[in-house]
Design an enzyme around this catalytic site. Sequence first.
Site, PDB file in Angstrom:
ATOM      1  N   LYS A   1       0.859  -1.191   0.000  1.00  9.58           N
ATOM      2  CA  LYS A   1       0.000   0.000   0.000  1.00  9.58           C
ATOM      3  C   LYS A   1       0.885   1.227   0.000  1.00  9.58           C
ATOM      4  CE  LYS A   1      -4.498   0.701   0.747  1.00  9.58           C
ATOM      5  NZ  LYS A   1      -5.440  -0.252   0.211  1.00  9.58           N
TER       6      LYS A   1
ATOM      7  N   ASP B   1      -6.791   3.825  -4.956  1.00 10.53           N
ATOM      8  CA  ASP B   1      -7.335   3.698  -3.613  1.00 10.53           C
ATOM      9  C   ASP B   1      -8.051   5.036  -3.321  1.00 10.53           C
ATOM     10  OD1 ASP B   1      -6.929   1.613  -1.231  1.00 10.53           O
ATOM     11  OD2 ASP B   1      -6.805   3.579  -0.324  1.00 10.53           O
TER      12      ASP B   1
HETATM   13  N1  GLU Z   1      -7.183  -0.234  -3.219  1.00  6.67           N
HETATM   14  C1  GLU Z   1      -7.921  -1.460  -3.386  1.00  6.67           C
HETATM   15  C2  GLU Z   1      -7.938  -2.254  -2.094  1.00  6.67           C
HETATM   16  O1  GLU Z   1      -7.782  -1.708  -1.010  1.00  6.67           O
HETATM   17  C3  GLU Z   1      -7.462  -2.242  -4.602  1.00  6.67           C
HETATM   18  C4  GLU Z   1      -6.024  -2.663  -4.596  1.00  6.67           C
HETATM   19  C5  GLU Z   1      -5.560  -3.254  -5.926  1.00  6.67           C
HETATM   20  O2  GLU Z   1      -6.355  -3.372  -6.840  1.00  6.67           O
HETATM   21  O3  GLU Z   1      -4.367  -3.581  -6.012  1.00  6.67           O
HETATM   22  O4  GLU Z   1      -8.201  -3.420  -2.091  1.00  6.67           O
END
Ligand code: GLU
Length: 400
Positions: free
Chosen positions: A95, A135
């Site tokens: 993240k 995100d």
């Molecule tokens: N941000 C999204 C999550 O928290 C998607 C992450 C992604 O697709 O890599 O799951």
Amino acid sequence: MDLIQESVDALGVDKKYAERLEHPERVIEFTFPLRKDDGDVIFLKGFRSQYNSALGPCKGGIRFHENVDRDEVVLLSKLMTFKNSLAGLPYGGGKGGVQFNPKQFSKTEIERVSKSYVRNLFKFIGPDVDIPAPDVNTNAEVMAWMVDEYNSLAGRKEFASFTGKPVDFNGLKGRGEATGRGAYFIMMSVFKRHNISKKAGIAIQGFGNVGMNLARILHENGYKVVAVSDSKGGIYNSDGLDIPALIEFKRSRKPVQEFEKGDKVSNERLLELDCDTLVPAALDNQIRRDNADKIKAKYVFEAANNPITPEADQILAENGVEVLPDILVNCGGVSASYLEWVQNREGNVYDYDAVVDKLKVVMDRAFSRVLSEKTDKISYREAAYRASIRRLAAALQHQF
Ligand code: GLU
């Protein structure tokens, strides 16, 4: 007790796995200049946490928010580690984010932030290393700027280095709605298991990418969405809201509270409404020790990441509220990201119906893995962590 410790104990696996999973593998933190449109230069903080890569390259979103800091990205990357494992994806958890409020900046400034972020991280990311995605406050356009910068630096077209890209720029049809659609599939499975009727009211906190798509899909399938909200507040109608009209209203950039066919309700009050199902689909820490006792819903689906604090989770359990955890409910987003990554690596282009079908397979498999651990004595969250850690432990055993 900590969920990881508890799962490791229950599964009877080596305690060293719990220790490994309590710490990130690598956290990258940097500061970079942004030249504003008026010529002024400010410095922004960027972060990327690569929490665990036992199952594959790290995967997870990038958020633009003033509350982003090291602790937050580490915690969210930890959650991604368990989410990706539960979804059965060949990914570890990551993240990232930039600490600023994009609403106070122009589009060209946000483009410069996005490209600088990639320049600072270039050596640490890539299709086989760490694959970012959208995100909070980032979207397909931001991913387009980022992948473009990445490709320029790499000197070749590596579209699999980012997911959640625009459909016309090697993105995936259906990725935009996938988190909402995935949550819908989980809700259907739970409704079936617990005999919940279509007439039962559903309240959704949040009307952004996740909340809006979920509300639309529920409405299209004959379910009754009685309340939704955005950051300014919510709207409630016990007979069910006219969701298509509300979406059109919101698209004209008006707050949902100004919609005529319903009563105004604050974001706090929306959580406490007397309805069967509640879906927090906005930010984290919405249900806390101070308001957990006021929740009247029987089922809470965590479409956002971390919307319930651990103390609140305990109170809800004591009050008999069934909570379906974020790592299960919102794993549709990253699962569609996986399909996008595969599509890019294959040089393929999937059609929308194929994506929806494949996403349903992933969501159904994740739910049945949770059910295979579930007993009357443990919550859905505990069962989800056990299923996730079972798979992680099998991979970690090859590392030490
Ligand atoms: N941000 C999204 C999550 O928290 C998607 C992450 C992604 O697709 O890599 O799951």
